[in-house]
Design a protein around this motif. Structure first.
Motif, short mmCIF file in Angstrom:
data_model
loop_
_atom_site.label_atom_id
_atom_site.label_comp_id
_atom_site.label_asym_id
_atom_site.label_seq_id
_atom_site.Cartn_x
_atom_site.Cartn_y
_atom_site.Cartn_z
N ARG A 74 55.17 33.83 17.19
CA ARG A 74 55.85 34.64 18.03
C ARG A 74 55.57 34.60 19.63
O ARG A 74 54.41 34.01 19.60
CB ARG A 74 55.83 36.09 17.54
N ARG A 75 56.51 35.12 20.26
CA ARG A 75 56.32 35.04 21.69
C ARG A 75 54.99 35.64 22.31
O ARG A 75 54.77 36.72 21.70
CB ARG A 75 57.34 35.34 22.41
N VAL A 76 54.23 34.88 23.17
CA VAL A 76 52.83 35.55 23.49
C VAL A 76 53.48 36.29 24.84
O VAL A 76 53.91 35.79 25.86
CB VAL A 76 51.90 34.64 23.98
N THR A 77 52.90 37.58 25.05
CA THR A 77 53.58 38.37 26.18
C THR A 77 52.27 39.36 26.40
O THR A 77 51.22 39.57 25.94
CB THR A 77 54.81 39.33 25.88
N THR A 78 52.38 39.93 27.45
CA THR A 78 51.50 40.87 28.14
C THR A 78 52.17 42.09 28.25
O THR A 78 53.39 42.02 28.93
CB THR A 78 50.96 40.41 29.70
N GLY A 79 51.88 43.18 27.62
CA GLY A 79 52.61 44.36 27.52
C GLY A 79 52.42 45.42 28.89
O GLY A 79 51.61 44.96 29.70
N LYS A 80 53.36 46.14 29.09
CA LYS A 80 53.22 47.14 30.32
C LYS A 80 51.79 47.54 30.27
O LYS A 80 51.50 47.89 31.69
CB LYS A 80 54.32 47.90 30.00
N ALA A 81 51.39 48.16 29.35
CA ALA A 81 50.02 48.93 29.86
C ALA A 81 49.16 47.81 30.13
O ALA A 81 48.21 48.13 31.12
CB ALA A 81 49.68 49.62 28.57
N ALA A 82 48.95 46.85 29.67
CA ALA A 82 47.93 45.54 29.99
C ALA A 82 48.24 45.26 31.57
O ALA A 82 47.32 44.95 32.26
CB ALA A 82 48.07 44.22 29.23
N LYS A 83 49.60 44.95 32.07
CA LYS A 83 50.09 44.71 33.26
C LYS A 83 49.52 45.67 34.20
O LYS A 83 49.02 45.43 35.19
CB LYS A 83 51.48 44.41 33.27
N LEU A 84 49.73 47.04 33.72
CA LEU A 84 49.35 48.01 34.58
C LEU A 84 47.76 47.99 34.96
O LEU A 84 47.32 48.48 35.94
CB LEU A 84 50.02 49.56 34.13
N ALA A 85 47.38 47.75 33.84
CA ALA A 85 45.63 47.80 34.04
C ALA A 85 45.31 46.77 34.91
O ALA A 85 44.19 46.73 35.74
CB ALA A 85 45.09 47.86 32.53
N TRP A 86 45.88 45.48 34.76
CA TRP A 86 45.42 44.35 35.64
C TRP A 86 45.87 44.77 37.14
O TRP A 86 44.96 44.31 38.02
CB TRP A 86 46.28 43.05 35.25
N ILE A 87 46.81 45.40 37.34
CA ILE A 87 47.20 45.89 38.76
C ILE A 87 46.22 46.71 39.33
O ILE A 87 45.82 46.52 40.57
CB ILE A 87 48.66 46.34 38.80
N ALA A 88 45.63 47.46 38.23
CA ALA A 88 44.78 48.61 39.03
C ALA A 88 43.46 47.86 39.07
O ALA A 88 42.74 48.03 40.13
CB ALA A 88 44.54 49.62 37.96
N ARG A 89 43.03 46.79 38.10
CA ARG A 89 41.80 46.28 38.26
C ARG A 89 41.72 45.27 39.50
O ARG A 89 40.81 45.15 40.17
CB ARG A 89 41.45 45.58 36.91
N ALA A 90 43.04 44.70 39.73
CA ALA A 90 43.25 43.76 40.89
C ALA A 90 43.15 44.57 41.98
O ALA A 90 42.40 44.08 43.12
CB ALA A 90 44.56 42.99 40.97
N ALA A 91 43.33 45.86 42.26
CA ALA A 91 43.34 46.62 43.58
C ALA A 91 41.71 46.79 43.68
O ALA A 91 41.53 46.47 45.19
CB ALA A 91 44.17 47.78 43.31
N ALA A 92 40.98 47.11 42.80
CA ALA A 92 39.84 47.25 43.09
C ALA A 92 38.89 45.64 43.40
O ALA A 92 38.07 45.55 44.30
CB ALA A 92 38.98 47.79 41.84
N GLN A 93 39.46 44.62 42.64
CA GLN A 93 38.84 43.44 43.10
C GLN A 93 39.19 42.99 44.31
O GLN A 93 38.52 42.52 44.98
CB GLN A 93 39.28 42.33 41.83
N ALA A 94 40.40 43.16 44.73
CA ALA A 94 40.94 42.84 46.10
C ALA A 94 40.02 43.44 47.25
O ALA A 94 39.61 43.15 48.19
CB ALA A 94 42.37 43.24 46.48
N SER A 95 39.62 44.70 46.99
CA SER A 95 38.51 45.52 47.71
C SER A 95 37.42 45.07 47.89
O SER A 95 36.73 44.99 48.96
CB SER A 95 38.54 47.08 47.29
N ARG A 96 36.87 44.39 46.72
CA ARG A 96 35.50 43.54 46.69
C ARG A 96 35.76 42.15 46.92
O ARG A 96 34.61 41.43 46.43
CB ARG A 96 34.99 44.01 45.27
N ARG A 97 36.79 41.73 47.27
CA ARG A 97 37.01 39.99 47.34
C ARG A 97 35.96 39.24 48.11
O ARG A 97 35.77 38.07 47.65
CB ARG A 97 38.42 39.78 47.79
#
Length: 114
Positions: A74-97
């Motif tokens: 079956r198709r491998v996807t990333t769900g909406k919750a996981a995407k939103l979690a990555w967006i939040a995590r990425a914001a924190a990572q960008a601040s500490r880049r």
């Protein structure tokens, strides 16, 4: 890998396809790590976008590699919750880049000409 272009999804070629997918996932991990280091040269907003994309697409590659032959069931996807979690995590990572440590670069990765 000897897979005919018109038979990539044929069950007879699944083992070879799994090998190729794992190699591609390993290569993608090198690019993901390189992108994380490269975000130090970007604005916060650009770094945020790159880090979110790296996480989201990296998760897909890791899932394909982990599923092995079943990745094509079956198709491998990333769900909406996981995407939103990555967006939040990425914001924190960008601040500490600027604190992201250098990682050994694979010589096969593209490097900007000087």
């Amino acid at each position: 890998a000897g897979i005919p272009a018109d038979a990539v999804m044929a069950p007879a070629h699944r083992d070879a396809l799994v090998m190729i997918a794992r190699r591609l996932a390993d290569r993608a991990a090198l690019h993901e790590a390189s992108a994380r280091v490269g975000t130090r040269a970007l604005s916060w907003r650009s770094a945020w976008a790159v880090l979110a994309a790296a996480g989201i697409y990296g998760d897909i590659a890791r899932t394909v590699a982990r599923r092995g032959a079943h990745a094509w069931d079956r198709r491998v996807t990333t769900g909406k919750a996981a995407k939103l979690a990555w967006i939040a995590r990425a914001a924190a990572q960008a601040s500490r880049r600027h604190a992201i440590p250098d990682t050994p670069r694979d010589p096969l990765l593209w490097t900007r000409p000087r």
